[in-house]
Enzyme design. Structure first.
Site, PDB file in Angstrom:
ATOM      1  CB  CYS A   1      18.639 -56.276  42.965  1.00 12.36           C
ATOM      2  SG  CYS A   1      17.581 -57.046  41.436  1.00 12.36           S
TER       3      CYS A   1
ATOM      4  NE  ARG B   1      17.602 -54.767  49.206  1.00 13.22           N
ATOM      5  CZ  ARG B   1      17.385 -53.344  49.248  1.00 13.22           C
ATOM      6  NH1 ARG B   1      17.326 -53.016  50.713  1.00 13.22           N
ATOM      7  NH2 ARG B   1      16.828 -52.869  48.421  1.00 13.22           N
TER       8      ARG B   1
ATOM      9  CD1 TRP C   1      13.477 -61.526  44.157  1.00 16.08           C
ATOM     10  CD2 TRP C   1      12.342 -59.854  42.936  1.00 16.08           C
ATOM     11  NE1 TRP C   1      11.932 -61.650  44.044  1.00 16.08           N
ATOM     12  CE2 TRP C   1      11.462 -60.550  43.319  1.00 16.08           C
ATOM     13  CE3 TRP C   1      12.121 -58.813  42.203  1.00 16.08           C
ATOM     14  CZ2 TRP C   1      10.033 -60.553  43.126  1.00 16.08           C
ATOM     15  CZ3 TRP C   1      10.643 -58.761  41.992  1.00 16.08           C
ATOM     16  CH2 TRP C   1       9.752 -59.316  42.378  1.00 16.08           C
TER      17      TRP C   1
ATOM     18  CG  ASN D   1      19.864 -53.117  42.939  1.00 18.19           C
ATOM     19  OD1 ASN D   1      20.446 -54.013  42.720  1.00 18.19           O
ATOM     20  ND2 ASN D   1      19.979 -52.618  44.136  1.00 18.19           N
ATOM     21  N   GLY D   2      17.149 -52.028  39.507  1.00 16.40           N
ATOM     22  CA  GLY D   2      16.391 -51.329  39.087  1.00 16.40           C
ATOM     23  C   GLY D   2      15.688 -51.675  37.553  1.00 16.40           C
TER      24      GLY D   2
ATOM     25  CD  GLU E   1      -0.644 -57.310  57.383  1.00 18.66           C
ATOM     26  OE1 GLU E   1      -1.042 -57.062  56.066  1.00 18.66           O
ATOM     27  OE2 GLU E   1       0.485 -57.718  57.816  1.00 18.66           O
TER      28      GLU E   1
ATOM     29  CE  LYS F   1       2.518 -60.191  56.709  1.00 21.64           C
ATOM     30  NZ  LYS F   1       2.480 -58.839  56.863  1.00 21.64           N
TER      31      LYS F   1
ATOM     32  CD  GLU G   1       3.805 -61.808  53.258  1.00 19.79           C
ATOM     33  OE1 GLU G   1       3.439 -60.931  54.074  1.00 19.79           O
ATOM     34  OE2 GLU G   1       4.881 -61.215  52.577  1.00 19.79           O
TER      35      GLU G   1
ATOM     36  CG  HIS H   1     -23.791 -60.706  49.755  1.00 15.94           C
ATOM     37  ND1 HIS H   1     -24.841 -60.373  49.356  1.00 15.94           N
ATOM     38  CD2 HIS H   1     -23.743 -59.975  51.062  1.00 15.94           C
ATOM     39  CE1 HIS H   1     -25.501 -59.779  50.440  1.00 15.94           C
ATOM     40  NE2 HIS H   1     -24.804 -59.435  51.370  1.00 15.94           N
TER      41      HIS H   1
ATOM     42  CE  LYS I   1      11.130 -55.996  55.129  1.00 19.91           C
ATOM     43  NZ  LYS I   1       9.864 -56.260  55.604  1.00 19.91           N
TER      44      LYS I   1
HETATM   45  C1  F6R Z   1       3.848 -58.052  53.279  1.00 23.45           C
HETATM   46  C2  F6R Z   1       4.694 -57.001  52.863  1.00 23.45           C
HETATM   47  C3  F6R Z   1       4.409 -56.217  51.431  1.00 23.45           C
HETATM   48  C4  F6R Z   1       4.845 -54.693  51.841  1.00 23.45           C
HETATM   49  C5  F6R Z   1       4.647 -53.873  50.656  1.00 23.45           C
HETATM   50  C6  F6R Z   1       5.112 -52.320  50.644  1.00 23.45           C
HETATM   51  O1  F6R Z   1       4.336 -58.684  54.193  1.00 23.45           O
HETATM   52  O2  F6R Z   1       5.560 -56.508  53.415  1.00 23.45           O
HETATM   53  O3  F6R Z   1       3.094 -56.376  51.109  1.00 23.45           O
HETATM   54  O4  F6R Z   1       4.044 -54.136  52.884  1.00 23.45           O
HETATM   55  O5  F6R Z   1       5.716 -54.424  49.478  1.00 23.45           O
HETATM   56  O6  F6R Z   1       6.286 -52.429  51.237  1.00 23.45           O
HETATM   57  P1  F6R Z   1       6.577 -50.909  52.090  1.00 23.45           P
HETATM   58  O7  F6R Z   1       5.963 -50.915  52.860  1.00 23.45           O
HETATM   59  O8  F6R Z   1       8.156 -50.937  52.170  1.00 23.45           O
HETATM   60  O9  F6R Z   1       6.241 -49.816  50.890  1.00 23.45           O
END
Ligand code: F6R
Length: 608
Positions: free
Chosen positions: A2, A27, A72, A97-98, A481, A485, A488, A504, A603
């Site tokens: 949010c 975000r 969000w 927000n929250g 990772e 990627k 997502e 296994h 984000k």
């Molecule tokens: C994946 C991604 C998330 C963040 C996670 C932690 O691409 O961006 O998995 O890494 O939400 O976020 P931060 O690093 O801001 O604590």
């Protein structure tokens, strides 16, 4: 997640609110809205579409005082009725927000008191609570303070009243919020980038702050209700750094920014002849001398950076290291050790689970804390004794890219400095590592040159439903990772395994339709990895191998090789991350997904 924007000015604030929301779109959100005060009335506009749609719907709306929000969904589905602002009796408007944890109890009480709820959100209780105190003749400031005293949970809020065009009240606890100071106008936002078109003068609010914004002045009250002064800072964030420029998506731009982001993060070290603990803060030398282990806490991609660091810390610095997912650690009964350095890793510095994990560690008696973070004024940075800022610049794409590789660079510095402190690093090794770090940005640049080949390769993934990623040792977290990627942003189901673990269980999944992507650095585990790749090939699996020079893995029927330009020793995970980011990006382009704002994600995850 949010976003909040608010403004009180001598001019129509609607364009300011809309531009601010647009800048917060990255975000992640599923609905948006705004409310302005105009001639003693609240005008409310909400939409489940993009901010551009809200903008069209707001064409007739204007006012010199207003609040706006991108939502969000947490409580209640994404819909217009659940979008913010929320109103009480057409008189009080609130954005939030929250998460309000005691909202059910408050909702029952307010309903019994005659308030009618029109949404499923937790936020609506705030609007009615403020209204209930305001209706008793309190000022908007006092009414908001009284309402906040009844809330349990996390919030950043903005509040306005239809009959008070002179005042915007805002507050924060557990969610970020900052003020923008203009000339005879003031602003509030959850992220500084929203305010850059109107001001660079900002005040970062602290936990529990409540603020009364007028046009010509503002007053800040701390958690105890005492009026306080907070420093006005000039934001150094440049407008260009949040603009797309020549790139098609922020993710692509941010992948390409990695050489510069790494150079910036490593700048102070690479310009000196030796590694010193001082880069982590004045107390670092004393802290590092007192610790016997490391505990890394983080989420998602940042957690993967921690997993790489564990290999480095144990192998190079000879210090015990454990890495935990923050949302698990915070609820786990663990055995504290006061000689442990707790390292929190976060791009945003606002991730709710990581913050809670840090608080949990502190409550258990862990006094040595270090934040590795990309946002200087964030909560995690403020809450830790030591810090190292990654200097990646704002990361707008939801999928973390440059934040990850700069976190790795920061963690490598931590490893080297601890190794030196503990007598595990000779002067010659120190110079050799410094040399490799100086070379790192140009090595990354060379990997980026593989982009056209990877774009071509990505075409083969467009119709795939699943993918397996393999890595070993230091590169197993890079496989994790790569899989994260891909899933997502392209929505292809992807899993990562340490290659030795295949037989296994997961080998059962391998057939001609299962692409298997392997990270193949030229390191001590190469021969073991090659055997694992044979196991895949023997079951008809199609292999995509990112191989260092001299690995002698050759292209053949069902084996596609991407030749990495060089082997970077311990820094190899940083180089091997880049092609996996590019692969995910180009597969997402093939699939036509919303690369920078993948569905359901946000984000800065500021809720639990
Ligand atoms: C994946 C991604 C998330 C963040 C996670 C932690 O691409 O961006 O998995 O890494 O939400 O976020 P931060 O690093 O801001 O604590």
């Amino acid at each position: 997640m949010c976003g909040i924007v608010g403004a009180i000015a001598q001019r129509n604030v609607v364009p300011i609110l809309l531009e601010g929301l647009q800048r917060l779109e990255y975000r992640g959100y599923d609905s948006a809205g705004l409310a302005v005060v105009n001639s003693g009335q609240l005008q409310l506009v909400r939409s489940t579409g993009r901010v551009a749609e809200l903008s069209e719907k707001s064409a007739e709306t204007q006012g010199q005082l207003g609040i706006a929000h991108t939502r969000w969904a947490t409580h209640g589905v994404p819909s217009e009725r659940n979008a913010h602002p929320h109103l009480s009796n057409d008189h009080i408007a609130v954005v939030h927000n929250g998460i309000i944890e005691n909202y059910e109890e408050l909702r029952s009480r307010l309903t019994a008191g005659g308030y009618v709820f029109t949404s499923d959100t937790d936020t609506e209780v705030i609007a009615h609570l403020v209204h209930s105190h305001y209706a008793r003749g309190n000022s908007l400031l006092v009414a908001t303070q009284a309402a906040l005293a009844e809330l349990v949970g996390a919030y950043a809020i903005g509040v306005i009243a239809a009959d008070d065009p002179e005042r915007l009240i805002c507050a924060r606890r557990g969610s970020p919020l900052l003020l923008g100071v203009g000339i005879e106008e003031h602003f509030v936002a959850s992220d500084v980038s929203a305010l850059l078109p109107v001001t660079r003068q900002v005040v970062y609010l602290e936990e529990g702050d409540v603020v009364e914004l007028l046009r010509r002045s503002y007053r800040i009250f701390d958690a105890s209700g005492k009026q306080v002064e907070r420093t006005v800072q000039t934001s150094e964030l440049s407008n260009e750094s949040v603009e797309l420029g020549q790139y098609r998506h922020y993710m692509q731009k941010e992948i390409h920014e990695q050489p510069q982001a790494l150079a910036n993060t490593l700048e102070s070290v690479c310009n000196s002849q030796s590694l010193v603990p001082g880069i982590f803060g004045a107390e670092a030398a004393a802290t590092f001398a007192d610790i016997d282990s490391i505990l890394i806490l983080a989420c998602g991609t940042s957690h993967h950076a921690g997993l790489v660091a564990r290999y480095w810390l144990e192998a190079i610095a000879g210090i015990r290291c454990s890495v935990e997912i923050a949302s698990e650690y915070r609820y786990r009964a663990s055995v504290p050790n006061p000689k442990t350095l707790v390292v929190v890793i976060s791009q945003s510095g606002e991730t709710a689970d990581t913050q809670a994990a840090l608080s949990h560690a502190k409550a258990q008696g862990h006094g040595h804390t270090l934040a590795i973070c990309n946002v200087p004024e964030s909560a995690l940075v403020r809450l830790c004794k030591l810090r190292l800022l990654t200097r990646a610049g704002p990361e707008i794409g939801v999928a973390s890219t440059k934040a990850f590789t700069t976190q790795l660079a920061a963690l490598f510095l931590l490893t080297l400095i601890l190794a030196k402190t503990r007598g595990h690093l000779t002067g010659q090794q120190e110079q050799q590592y410094l040399h490799e770090l100086r070379h790192l940005p140009s090595a990354v640049q060379k990997v980026l040159d593989l982009e056209p080949q990877i774009a071509k390769l990505a075409e083969r993934f467009a119709n795939k439903q699943h993918a397996l990623f393999l890595g070993r040792g230091l590169h197993y977290p890079i496989a994790l990772e790569g899989a994260l990627k891909l899933k997502e942003i392209s929505y292809i189901h992807a899993e990562a395994y340490p290659a030795g673990e295949l037989k296994h269980g997961p080998l059962a999944l391998v057939d001609k339709d299962m692409p298997v992507i392997s990270v193949a650095p030229n390191d001590a585990l190469l021969e073991k990895l090659k055997s694992n790749l044979q196991e895949v090939r023997a079951r008809g699996g199609e292999l995509y191998v990112f191989a260092d020079a001299d690995t002698h893995i050759h292209a053949a029927d069902g084996i596609h090789i991407m030749q990495m330009p060089e082997h970077a020793g311990y820094l190899s995970p940083i180089l091997h991350t880049i092609p996996l980011q590019l692969l995910a990006y180009y597969v997402a382009l093939q699939k036509g997904t919303d690369v920078d704002k993948p569905r359901n994600l946000a984000k800065s995850v500021t809720v639990e």
